[in-house]
Design an enzyme around this catalytic site. Structure first.
Site, PDB file in Angstrom:
ATOM      1  N   TYR A  13      31.451  28.992  18.933  1.00 28.88           N
ATOM      2  CA  TYR A  13      31.376  27.554  18.710  1.00 28.88           C
ATOM      3  C   TYR A  13      31.260  27.324  17.216  1.00 28.88           C
ATOM      4  O   TYR A  13      30.463  27.984  16.539  1.00 28.88           O
ATOM      5  CB  TYR A  13      30.151  26.973  19.427  1.00 28.88           C
ATOM      6  CG  TYR A  13      29.910  25.498  19.171  1.00 28.88           C
ATOM      7  CD1 TYR A  13      28.842  25.070  18.373  1.00 28.88           C
ATOM      8  CD2 TYR A  13      30.748  24.533  19.727  1.00 28.88           C
ATOM      9  CE1 TYR A  13      28.621  23.724  18.144  1.00 28.88           C
ATOM     10  CE2 TYR A  13      30.516  23.178  19.505  1.00 28.88           C
ATOM     11  CZ  TYR A  13      29.456  22.787  18.701  1.00 28.88           C
ATOM     12  OH  TYR A  13      29.238  21.443  18.472  1.00 28.88           O
TER      13      TYR A  13
ATOM     14  N   ASP B 133      31.845  32.047   9.834  1.00 27.62           N
ATOM     15  CA  ASP B 133      31.015  30.883  10.167  1.00 27.62           C
ATOM     16  C   ASP B 133      29.574  31.371  10.286  1.00 27.62           C
ATOM     17  O   ASP B 133      29.157  31.855  11.328  1.00 27.62           O
ATOM     18  CB  ASP B 133      31.490  30.240  11.474  1.00 27.62           C
ATOM     19  CG  ASP B 133      30.596  29.073  11.854  1.00 27.62           C
ATOM     20  OD1 ASP B 133      30.956  28.323  12.781  1.00 27.62           O
ATOM     21  OD2 ASP B 133      29.524  28.913  11.242  1.00 27.62           O
TER      22      ASP B 133
ATOM     23  N   LYS C 205      22.230  24.698   9.086  1.00 27.94           N
ATOM     24  CA  LYS C 205      20.915  25.047   9.658  1.00 27.94           C
ATOM     25  C   LYS C 205      19.894  25.474   8.587  1.00 27.94           C
ATOM     26  O   LYS C 205      19.391  24.658   7.846  1.00 27.94           O
ATOM     27  CB  LYS C 205      21.112  26.117  10.741  1.00 27.94           C
ATOM     28  CG  LYS C 205      21.938  25.584  11.954  1.00 27.94           C
ATOM     29  CD  LYS C 205      22.146  26.637  12.994  1.00 27.94           C
ATOM     30  CE  LYS C 205      23.157  26.205  14.023  1.00 27.94           C
ATOM     31  NZ  LYS C 205      22.617  25.345  15.084  1.00 27.94           N
TER      32      LYS C 205
HETATM   33  P1  KE4 Z   1      26.262  21.394  13.399  1.00 26.66           P
HETATM   34  O1  KE4 Z   1      27.412  20.430  13.180  1.00 26.66           O
HETATM   35  O2  KE4 Z   1      25.656  21.264  14.780  1.00 26.66           O
HETATM   36  O3  KE4 Z   1      25.225  21.333  12.271  1.00 26.66           O
HETATM   37  O4  KE4 Z   1      26.848  22.894  13.299  1.00 26.66           O
HETATM   38  C1  KE4 Z   1      27.888  23.250  14.150  1.00 26.66           C
HETATM   39  C2  KE4 Z   1      27.894  24.759  14.296  1.00 26.66           C
HETATM   40  C3  KE4 Z   1      28.834  25.486  13.588  1.00 26.66           C
HETATM   41  N1  KE4 Z   1      28.884  26.836  13.674  1.00 26.66           N
HETATM   42  C4  KE4 Z   1      27.996  27.520  14.443  1.00 26.66           C
HETATM   43  C5  KE4 Z   1      28.080  29.013  14.507  1.00 26.66           C
HETATM   44  C6  KE4 Z   1      26.996  26.820  15.180  1.00 26.66           C
HETATM   45  O5  KE4 Z   1      26.125  27.525  15.943  1.00 26.66           O
HETATM   46  C7  KE4 Z   1      26.939  25.421  15.106  1.00 26.66           C
HETATM   47  C8  KE4 Z   1      25.924  24.594  15.879  1.00 26.66           C
HETATM   48  N2  KE4 Z   1      25.107  25.305  16.789  1.00 26.66           N
HETATM   49  C9  KE4 Z   1      24.618  24.567  17.931  1.00 26.66           C
HETATM   50  C10 KE4 Z   1      23.692  25.487  18.715  1.00 26.66           C
HETATM   51  N3  KE4 Z   1      24.338  26.605  19.217  1.00 26.66           N
HETATM   52  C11 KE4 Z   1      23.919  23.315  17.533  1.00 26.66           C
HETATM   53  C12 KE4 Z   1      23.049  22.718  18.612  1.00 26.66           C
HETATM   54  C13 KE4 Z   1      23.654  21.458  19.146  1.00 26.66           C
HETATM   55  O6  KE4 Z   1      24.890  21.400  19.308  1.00 26.66           O
HETATM   56  O7  KE4 Z   1      22.850  20.543  19.433  1.00 26.66           O
END
Ligand code: KE4
Length: 429
Positions: A150, A244, A272
């Protein structure tokens, strides 16, 4: 699915019912809705150190940590002091302030192949911009991603994605047009042949996107052969490797998992931890790539709150603590003890379990077989996971409400909290 709980969740349920009127599903991010574990989502009142407290006063050891950012614990004194001081000087200027320069210096110093960085406001924005940058730099259009990974919710990457889409068993997303995914090719994690096949079939591949340690199908580690193979393919075919590291950045070492794995990435995406709980994303690369970005180059990307001083302060203070305390051996040690503890408990009780971990990311899979890719992860018993989730909660342990999310460790944990975790795990299993 309404479950009967011993815990008092009265205020959470009241707030949840109230939230449904104006917040879709009562949440601002789908994974928080507890859809795959049933019951209503908890509402949180506050957090401190390694603990989080819901509005009914229930106390939990927090292994979610806002899905990663709170790696040094909640309301850390150094972050608190730095951010409050920054707030007193203004919230946002729409012009560069020293804090952006300081955080840029810190981030670039932690990644040997990052000469320059651009701050944005989320991991999604970072990866979305990295796609555009890879295409602008290589003048090629296609990108490869891996099933189960993701990378945020930008259209081109909402294909066979993990995290919330896997949690909700959604292969993709409504509203994503054929046009926006026609240049997205999907390979299988740890399956080099699936990458080689795509490279053989397509000329214009700009980049391969991967989570160096997959954390959105649960934690899945890459094999060394897979990493070395990607390095070779990237070099031989002039295909950029985009790491990523939104989840892994600063989590397994003071820098990227790419360093520990020997992954030669061309562009790195962060989020994060780099914001310490404040909205920060970033993408960076060597100068010849980054200079394609406006105002120097023709790849346009912008943002009103990018580099926001308050968010920069949160990130700066968090990285300062990580650099000073260097908690990575502590994380390895805690995760090892946690993994061994969970495996021996499950073994005693005859419950099939596999536990994958890397640095301060760990998670158990209710499965007999080792979990090496998305198919393996999807074969796990998510029904059993749902019961496990609520029993852990009753034991004062707060984990992500999904089999397809990593658990995160923070620096405020210790052996007695580990024992409490394993006791609750034993009851839950
Ligand atoms: P954000 O747009 O949520 O800050 O980041 C997206 C993203 C990009 N790349 C990786 C590897 C990520 O894990 C994420 C976001 N992770 C999720 C949890 N697995 C965020 C939690 C959520 O969607 O509420």
């Amino acid at each position: 699915m309404n479950k009967v709980f011993k815990m008092n969740l009265e205020q959470s349920n009241k707030l949840y019912n109230r939230s449904l009127k104006y917040l879709v599903g009562g949440v601002n991010s789908p994974v928080r809705a507890f859809k795959s574990v049933g019951g209503n989502p908890l509402f949180i009142s506050h957090a401190k150190g390694s603990h989080i407290y819901d509005v009914d006063g229930n106390e939990y050891i927090d292994y979610v940590l806002s899905y990663g950012p709170m790696i040094i614990g909640h309301v850390h004194p150094h972050v608190q002091e730095t951010v409050v001081k920054t707030l007193e000087k203004g919230y946002s200027f729409g012009a560069t302030a020293e804090l952006e320069v300081m955080l840029a210096e810190k981030v670039c110093a932690a990644f040997e192949n990052m000469d320059k960085v651009r701050f944005v406001n989320s991991g999604t924005e970072a990866v979305m911009s990295a796609i555009r940058l890879a295409r602008a730099y290589t003048k090629k259009n296609k990108i490869i991603k891996f099933a189960g990974c993701y990378h945020g919710h930008s259209d081109a990457l909402l294909v066979a994605a993990g995290s919330g889409l896997a949690t909700l068993s959604m292969p993709g997303s409504g509203g994503v047009t054929e046009g926006s995914v026609k240049n997205t090719l999907v390979a299988n994690y740890n399956d080099l042949a699936s990458v080689e096949q795509l490279v053989a079939d397509h000329e214009d591949i700009a980049a391969i996107f991967l989570e160096p340690i997959a954390g959105n199908m649960g934690v899945v580690l890459p094999t060394d052969e897979f990493i070395q193979g990607l390095n070779r393919i990237g070099k031989e075919h002039g295909i950029l490797i985009v790491a990523d590291e939104v989840m892994t950045g600063f989590r397994s070492c003071y820098g990227g998992a790419q360093r520990l794995l020997g992954l030669h990435s061309d562009i790195t995406c962060l989020g994060k931890v780099v914001g310490g709980g404040f909205p920060v994303g970033a993408y960076g690369a060597r100068e010849e790539i980054m200079n394609c970005v406006a105002p120097l180059g023709d790849m346009y990307q912008a943002g009103t709150l990018s580099g926001n001083p308050v968010a920069m302060a949160g990130g700066m203070a968090t990285l300062e603590v990580l650099e000073k305390e260097n908690p990575y051996d502590f994380f390895d040690d805690y995760a090892k003890k946690m993994q061994e503890g969970m495996l021996s408990i499950a073994n005693e009780k005859g419950v099939p379990l596999n536990v994958n971990r890397f640095g301060s990311m760990i998670n158990p899979f209710f499965s007999e077989k080792e979990i090496l890719n998305y198919e393996d992860a999807k074969s796990c018993d998510t029904e059993k996971f749902a019961d496990f989730f609520w029993k852990l909660l009753e034991g004062g342990i707060y984990i992500p409400p999904s089999q397809f999310e990593a658990w995160f460790l923070n620096t405020q944990l210790n052996d007695s909290k580990l024992n409490q975790t394993l006791e609750a795990f034993s009851k839950a299993v």
